[in-house]
Design a protein around this motif. Sequence first.
Motif, PDB file in Angstrom:
ATOM      1  N   VAL A 255       0.850  -1.198   0.000  1.00 40.49           N
ATOM      2  CA  VAL A 255       0.000   0.000   0.000  1.00 40.49           C
ATOM      3  C   VAL A 255       0.882   1.245   0.000  1.00 40.49           C
ATOM      4  CG1 VAL A 255      -1.715   1.337   1.272  1.00 40.49           C
ATOM      5  CG2 VAL A 255      -1.911  -1.160   1.147  1.00 40.49           C
ATOM      6  N   LYS A 256       0.794   1.985  -1.086  1.00 42.08           N
ATOM      7  CA  LYS A 256       1.569   3.217  -1.236  1.00 42.08           C
ATOM      8  C   LYS A 256       0.815   4.406  -0.653  1.00 42.08           C
ATOM      9  CE  LYS A 256       4.043   5.766  -4.864  1.00 42.08           C
ATOM     10  NZ  LYS A 256       4.323   5.798  -6.335  1.00 42.08           N
ATOM     11  N   GLY A 257      -0.518   4.356  -0.724  1.00 41.74           N
ATOM     12  CA  GLY A 257      -1.320   5.447  -0.181  1.00 41.74           C
ATOM     13  C   GLY A 257      -2.769   5.347  -0.609  1.00 41.74           C
ATOM     14  N   VAL A 258      -3.567   6.302  -0.149  1.00 42.30           N
ATOM     15  CA  VAL A 258      -4.990   6.389  -0.491  1.00 42.30           C
ATOM     16  C   VAL A 258      -5.284   7.815  -0.920  1.00 42.30           C
ATOM     17  CG1 VAL A 258      -7.361   6.185   0.350  1.00 42.30           C
ATOM     18  CG2 VAL A 258      -5.641   4.566   1.128  1.00 42.30           C
ATOM     19  N   SER A 259      -5.974   7.963  -2.041  1.00 40.56           N
ATOM     20  CA  SER A 259      -6.284   9.297  -2.545  1.00 40.56           C
ATOM     21  C   SER A 259      -7.470   9.902  -1.806  1.00 40.56           C
ATOM     22  CB  SER A 259      -6.600   9.240  -4.039  1.00 40.56           C
ATOM     23  OG  SER A 259      -7.878   8.642  -4.240  1.00 40.56           O
ATOM     24  N   GLU A 260      -7.750  11.164  -2.085  1.00 45.01           N
ATOM     25  CA  GLU A 260      -8.876  11.859  -1.447  1.00 45.01           C
ATOM     26  C   GLU A 260     -10.201  11.195  -1.777  1.00 45.01           C
ATOM     27  OE1 GLU A 260     -10.910  16.343  -1.326  1.00 45.01           O
ATOM     28  OE2 GLU A 260      -9.063  15.985  -2.449  1.00 45.01           O
ATOM     29  N   SER A 261     -10.278  10.581  -2.967  1.00 47.57           N
ATOM     30  CA  SER A 261     -11.521   9.908  -3.369  1.00 47.57           C
ATOM     31  C   SER A 261     -11.564   8.454  -2.944  1.00 47.57           C
ATOM     32  CB  SER A 261     -11.682   9.997  -4.891  1.00 47.57           C
ATOM     33  OG  SER A 261     -10.615   9.322  -5.541  1.00 47.57           O
ATOM     34  N   GLY A 262     -10.521   7.996  -2.211  1.00 47.26           N
ATOM     35  CA  GLY A 262     -10.513   6.639  -1.696  1.00 47.26           C
ATOM     36  C   GLY A 262      -9.791   5.636  -2.568  1.00 47.26           C
ATOM     37  N   SER A 263      -9.241   6.069  -3.710  1.00 52.20           N
ATOM     38  CA  SER A 263      -8.534   5.143  -4.595  1.00 52.20           C
ATOM     39  C   SER A 263      -7.304   4.571  -3.891  1.00 52.20           C
ATOM     40  CB  SER A 263      -8.124   5.845  -5.890  1.00 52.20           C
ATOM     41  OG  SER A 263      -9.267   6.254  -6.608  1.00 52.20           O
ATOM     42  N   LEU A 264      -7.033   3.288  -4.175  1.00 50.23           N
ATOM     43  CA  LEU A 264      -5.947   2.575  -3.524  1.00 50.23           C
ATOM     44  C   LEU A 264      -4.725   2.556  -4.429  1.00 50.23           C
ATOM     45  CD1 LEU A 264      -5.061   0.720  -1.125  1.00 50.23           C
ATOM     46  CD2 LEU A 264      -5.919  -1.215  -2.484  1.00 50.23           C
ATOM     47  N   MET A 265      -3.611   3.093  -3.929  1.00 49.30           N
ATOM     48  CA  MET A 265      -2.362   3.122  -4.689  1.00 49.30           C
ATOM     49  C   MET A 265      -1.459   1.990  -4.212  1.00 49.30           C
ATOM     50  SD  MET A 265      -1.755   7.262  -4.792  1.00 49.30           S
ATOM     51  CE  MET A 265      -2.428   7.585  -3.163  1.00 49.30           C
ATOM     52  N   LEU A 266      -1.126   1.075  -5.135  1.00 52.41           N
ATOM     53  CA  LEU A 266      -0.369  -0.122  -4.798  1.00 52.41           C
ATOM     54  C   LEU A 266       0.989  -0.128  -5.490  1.00 52.41           C
ATOM     55  CD1 LEU A 266      -3.239  -2.767  -5.147  1.00 52.41           C
ATOM     56  CD2 LEU A 266      -2.311  -1.841  -3.019  1.00 52.41           C
ATOM     57  N   GLN A 267       1.921  -0.864  -4.905  1.00 53.50           N
ATOM     58  CA  GLN A 267       3.272  -0.984  -5.454  1.00 53.50           C
ATOM     59  C   GLN A 267       3.824  -2.379  -5.136  1.00 53.50           C
ATOM     60  OE1 GLN A 267       5.530   2.026  -3.420  1.00 53.50           O
ATOM     61  NE2 GLN A 267       5.405   0.990  -1.435  1.00 53.50           N
ATOM     62  N   ASP A 268       4.945  -2.737  -5.786  1.00 60.00           N
ATOM     63  CA  ASP A 268       5.638  -4.004  -5.530  1.00 60.00           C
ATOM     64  C   ASP A 268       4.698  -5.206  -5.602  1.00 60.00           C
ATOM     65  OD1 ASP A 268       7.949  -2.524  -5.091  1.00 60.00           O
ATOM     66  OD2 ASP A 268       7.600  -2.393  -2.926  1.00 60.00           O
ATOM     67  N   LEU A 269       3.866  -5.215  -6.641  1.00 65.20           N
ATOM     68  CA  LEU A 269       2.906  -6.307  -6.782  1.00 65.20           C
ATOM     69  C   LEU A 269       3.544  -7.501  -7.487  1.00 65.20           C
ATOM     70  CD1 LEU A 269      -0.275  -4.306  -7.852  1.00 65.20           C
ATOM     71  CD2 LEU A 269       0.326  -5.148  -5.576  1.00 65.20           C
ATOM     72  N   SER A 270       3.159  -8.695  -7.084  1.00 65.45           N
ATOM     73  CA  SER A 270       3.619  -9.925  -7.720  1.00 65.45           C
ATOM     74  C   SER A 270       2.398 -10.750  -8.109  1.00 65.45           C
ATOM     75  CB  SER A 270       4.512 -10.714  -6.755  1.00 65.45           C
ATOM     76  OG  SER A 270       3.745 -11.229  -5.679  1.00 65.45           O
ATOM     77  N   SER A 271       2.638 -11.939  -8.636  1.00 62.64           N
ATOM     78  CA  SER A 271       1.536 -12.802  -9.048  1.00 62.64           C
ATOM     79  C   SER A 271       0.665 -13.203  -7.859  1.00 62.64           C
ATOM     80  CB  SER A 271       2.075 -14.054  -9.749  1.00 62.64           C
ATOM     81  OG  SER A 271       2.961 -14.762  -8.889  1.00 62.64           O
ATOM     82  N   HIS A 272       1.230 -13.162  -6.654  1.00 59.59           N
ATOM     83  CA  HIS A 272       0.452 -13.494  -5.451  1.00 59.59           C
ATOM     84  C   HIS A 272      -0.659 -12.481  -5.190  1.00 59.59           C
ATOM     85  CE1 HIS A 272       3.294 -16.634  -4.471  1.00 59.59           C
ATOM     86  NE2 HIS A 272       4.292 -15.771  -4.478  1.00 59.59           N
ATOM     87  N   HIS A 273      -0.545 -11.318  -5.795  1.00 58.44           N
ATOM     88  CA  HIS A 273      -1.522 -10.250  -5.543  1.00 58.44           C
ATOM     89  C   HIS A 273      -2.587 -10.171  -6.631  1.00 58.44           C
ATOM     90  CE1 HIS A 273       2.224  -8.863  -3.371  1.00 58.44           C
ATOM     91  NE2 HIS A 273       1.326  -8.966  -2.397  1.00 58.44           N
ATOM     92  N   GLU A 274      -2.609 -11.149  -7.544  1.00 54.30           N
ATOM     93  CA  GLU A 274      -3.682 -11.211  -8.522  1.00 54.30           C
ATOM     94  C   GLU A 274      -4.987 -11.589  -7.821  1.00 54.30           C
ATOM     95  OE1 GLU A 274      -1.601 -12.367 -12.761  1.00 54.30           O
ATOM     96  OE2 GLU A 274      -2.750 -13.882 -11.668  1.00 54.30           O
ATOM     97  N   GLY A 275      -6.052 -10.920  -8.175  1.00 52.14           N
ATOM     98  CA  GLY A 275      -7.345 -11.234  -7.574  1.00 52.14           C
ATOM     99  C   GLY A 275      -8.281 -10.054  -7.609  1.00 52.14           C
ATOM    100  N   ILE A 276      -9.328 -10.122  -6.812  1.00 54.90           N
ATOM    101  CA  ILE A 276     -10.365  -9.093  -6.806  1.00 54.90           C
ATOM    102  C   ILE A 276     -10.135  -8.122  -5.652  1.00 54.90           C
ATOM    103  CG2 ILE A 276     -12.839  -8.644  -6.563  1.00 54.90           C
ATOM    104  CD1 ILE A 276     -13.352 -11.346  -7.866  1.00 54.90           C
ATOM    105  N   TYR A 277     -10.094  -6.845  -5.955  1.00 55.43           N
ATOM    106  CA  TYR A 277      -9.939  -5.782  -4.964  1.00 55.43           C
ATOM    107  C   TYR A 277     -11.282  -5.061  -4.829  1.00 55.43           C
ATOM    108  CZ  TYR A 277      -4.917  -6.542  -5.088  1.00 55.43           C
ATOM    109  OH  TYR A 277      -3.666  -7.108  -4.988  1.00 55.43           O
ATOM    110  N   SER A 278     -11.809  -5.037  -3.619  1.00 53.32           N
ATOM    111  CA  SER A 278     -13.138  -4.458  -3.377  1.00 53.32           C
ATOM    112  C   SER A 278     -13.008  -3.190  -2.547  1.00 53.32           C
ATOM    113  CB  SER A 278     -14.045  -5.445  -2.634  1.00 53.32           C
ATOM    114  OG  SER A 278     -14.198  -6.632  -3.373  1.00 53.32           O
ATOM    115  N   CYS A 279     -13.579  -2.115  -3.054  1.00 50.26           N
ATOM    116  CA  CYS A 279     -13.659  -0.850  -2.321  1.00 50.26           C
ATOM    117  C   CYS A 279     -15.060  -0.729  -1.735  1.00 50.26           C
ATOM    118  CB  CYS A 279     -13.371   0.326  -3.247  1.00 50.26           C
ATOM    119  SG  CYS A 279     -13.653   1.939  -2.476  1.00 50.26           S
TER     120      CYS A 279
END
Length: 306
Positions: A255-279
């Motif tokens: 988790v790199k951060g969260v924007s004012e509108s709630g968007s999720l900023m991600l980094q250093d992702l690998s194949s283990h992080h494939e999947g569904i992200y729910s806001c």
Amino acid sequence: NSTCSCLLVQNTEVSCVFMESCILPCSFQSGADPVIIWTQETAGNLLVHVFYSNKDQLGFQNQNFRNRTSLFKDQISRGNASLQLTGVEVQDQGRYRLISYPHAASTSSFLAAPVSKVNMEQVGNRIICSSEGIYPEPDLTWSTRPPSNLNLQNQTSIQQTEQQLYNISSSLILSDSETDLIYICTISTHSNSRRVTLFKTSNVSDSETTISCPDSITSITGFSLTWRFNHSQIILNQSRADISYTVSEEWRQQVKGVSESGSLMLQDLSSHHEGIYSCEVSDAEETLITNTFLRREKSQGEAALS
């Protein structure tokens, strides 16, 4: 014995919340030695609270109300005969009468355990909408945006707990023919309603990316925010009262951060992080859910090693 005349209007209605405190109001013109007797008429005139000789007479009290009632003793001399009832239960609702010789007045107590949270999850081609601990019995309705002529095939079940509260759950089969529909589940009682909206799934792919919340949210101020991975694992939480957010231990590197509108900023992702992200963005009445499927594309170096 002096008499007191209660100024409570007949058939006053009071709404109470399950397991919270509730006040049945009454003001009167008190004499030197007021007599205050509260009864629950609808339960067979049970003695709820008795006060005379300037003190509570709890030996007369029905055991259902033991250690749960009180008067505002410092205000009785000023004409306040209101009764406070704590830990309100379903059996407490009904009509109460205040007897202060020779006058009497009555009030009705209506219990409410409001719809506090509506959950929605997607399992295969079905979405399940549910909520727990509600009173009175709730209604559940499904709708779509834009409105559709489809027959929404759903199964709804309602269960009553030992505390006489209601749990409700409904399962809806998603349409194969109209894939762009937004699904809305609304659970309501006479006291309040909450709805949850499931937006369509979109796709993103990168080792560093930003995943958006519902387009209708421009600022999460006044909302609570939860990001989940594969519908169950919590990535981060942010309550309506807090400006800062809390990231779970497993996701602090990503988790790199969260924007004012709630968007999720991600980094250093690998194949283990494939999947569904729910806001999940919630206020007092509504929960909005956006599902985004993230597919991690291999870089040229990763492809060469594989």
